[in-house]
Design a protein around this motif. Structure first.
Motif, PDB file in Angstrom:
ATOM      1  N   MET A   1     -11.645   3.073  -2.802  1.00 37.99           N
ATOM      2  CA  MET A   1     -11.039   1.866  -2.025  1.00 37.99           C
ATOM      3  C   MET A   1     -10.545   0.903  -3.270  1.00 37.99           C
ATOM      4  O   MET A   1     -11.206   0.503  -4.393  1.00 37.99           O
ATOM      5  CB  MET A   1     -12.182   1.211  -1.251  1.00 37.99           C
ATOM      6  N   THR A   2      -9.158   0.487  -2.680  1.00 39.52           N
ATOM      7  CA  THR A   2      -8.847  -0.888  -3.749  1.00 39.52           C
ATOM      8  C   THR A   2      -8.560  -1.863  -2.854  1.00 39.52           C
ATOM      9  O   THR A   2      -8.802  -1.944  -1.747  1.00 39.52           O
ATOM     10  CB  THR A   2      -7.542  -0.262  -4.312  1.00 39.52           C
ATOM     11  N   THR A  32       0.830  -1.180   0.012  1.00 37.86           N
ATOM     12  CA  THR A  32      -0.195  -0.052   0.049  1.00 37.86           C
ATOM     13  C   THR A  32       1.024   1.302   0.014  1.00 37.86           C
ATOM     14  O   THR A  32       0.700   2.008  -0.689  1.00 37.86           O
ATOM     15  CB  THR A  32      -0.962  -0.080   1.187  1.00 37.86           C
ATOM     16  N   LYS A  74      -5.852  -1.471  -0.276  1.00 39.23           N
ATOM     17  CA  LYS A  74      -6.348  -0.504   0.827  1.00 39.23           C
ATOM     18  C   LYS A  74      -7.346  -1.559   1.689  1.00 39.23           C
ATOM     19  O   LYS A  74      -7.138  -1.408   2.904  1.00 39.23           O
ATOM     20  CB  LYS A  74      -6.885   0.624   0.201  1.00 39.23           C
ATOM     21  N   CYS A  78      -7.381   6.493   7.615  1.00 43.24           N
ATOM     22  CA  CYS A  78      -8.149   7.037   6.524  1.00 43.24           C
ATOM     23  C   CYS A  78      -7.109   7.931   5.615  1.00 43.24           C
ATOM     24  O   CYS A  78      -7.112   7.967   4.442  1.00 43.24           O
ATOM     25  CB  CYS A  78      -9.161   7.751   6.947  1.00 43.24           C
ATOM     26  N   LEU A 126       0.919   4.204  -2.992  1.00 40.69           N
ATOM     27  CA  LEU A 126       0.724   5.396  -2.514  1.00 40.69           C
ATOM     28  C   LEU A 126       1.791   6.435  -3.010  1.00 40.69           C
ATOM     29  O   LEU A 126       1.723   7.604  -3.548  1.00 40.69           O
ATOM     30  CB  LEU A 126       0.510   5.680  -0.998  1.00 40.69           C
ATOM     31  N   GLU A 164      -3.949   7.722   5.746  1.00 44.68           N
ATOM     32  CA  GLU A 164      -3.091   6.979   5.119  1.00 44.68           C
ATOM     33  C   GLU A 164      -3.285   6.174   3.899  1.00 44.68           C
ATOM     34  O   GLU A 164      -2.589   6.157   2.840  1.00 44.68           O
ATOM     35  CB  GLU A 164      -2.367   5.763   6.115  1.00 44.68           C
ATOM     36  N   LEU A 165      -4.528   5.641   3.725  1.00 41.21           N
ATOM     37  CA  LEU A 165      -5.159   5.291   2.589  1.00 41.21           C
ATOM     38  C   LEU A 165      -5.564   6.096   1.675  1.00 41.21           C
ATOM     39  O   LEU A 165      -6.245   5.887   0.437  1.00 41.21           O
ATOM     40  CB  LEU A 165      -6.358   4.445   3.187  1.00 41.21           C
TER      41      LEU A 165
END
Length: 209
Positions: A152-153, A132, A156, A175, A136, A177-178
């Motif tokens: 959303m993936t 992840t 994630k 949230c 990012l 971080e994602l």
């Protein structure tokens, strides 16, 4: 006072399978009939009220007893996460039959196998976090801070599953971080990290590709 808590599951709710075999095995292992939780549902089904009640009833020092390992988890990932949760809560696990019968945390060998499950859960979380963060970082390098907004993936989602339900997890930080909103997070997972319907669909679409 510690207790033995049993869980039993049959695959069909039409009466073609019954819990008697599992009940008898649990009773022989010393589990009181009042401490047995049951479901009649497919192993792939997310909604298993008996298992949910069983996990809530377990307390520190208790031991969860199941007939076979496949009665417990929906799949390997779900099983690993369940065992990790038991480990974190200092709850034992005893499997009475099948390939998992070597799991009994009252024995040295059983504790070793239990520890392997916990290590697998930690390994999976580390991989998810690494992937992840790499995704990012790649998104930021392409000029998209935090990746696609509010999306959303599968990567994630798996990270959210691993992080949610842990006492130290702060939802706002997760949230951020994602790169998703709190509303998006709770659309796919519940506060304990269990998949909601949209989460199941997202992972199913990924598996089919």
């Amino acid at each position: 006072m510690t207790a033995l808590i049993g869980y039993a599951r049959v695959s069909k709710a039409d009466g073609s399978q019954v819990h008697d075999l599992q009940r008898d095995a649990l009773a022989q292992a010393g589990v009181d009939a009042n401490n047995v939780y049951e479901d009649a549902a497919s192993g792939k089904k997310e909604d298993r009220p008996g298992l949910t009640a069983c996990m809530k009833a377990l307390r520190r020092g208790d031991t969860l007893v199941v007939w076979k390992l496949d009665r417990l988890g929906r799949d390997l990932r779900h099983l690993v996460n369940l065992v990790d949760d038991l480990t974190q809560r200092h709850i034992g696990l005893k499997v009475l039959a099948g390939e998992g019968a070597s799991i009994d945390t009252s024995t040295a060998n059983g504790r070793l196998v239990f520890g392997i499950f916990a290590a697998l859960a930690e390994f999976e979380r580390a991989l998810i976090i690494e992937r992840t963060k790499a995704g990012l970082a790649a998104a930021r390098a392409r000029g998209r801070n935090g990746g696609a907004p509010f999306k959303m993936t599968p990567a994630k989602l798996r990270l959210a599953q691993a992080a949610m339900g842990k006492p130290e997890t702060k939802v706002a930080d997760l949230c951020a971080e994602l790169g998703i909103t709190r509303q998006t997070l709770y659309r796919f997972v519940d506060p304990k990290g269990a998949l909601r319907t949209d989460g199941e669909r997202l992972l199913m679409r990924k598996a089919k590709k």
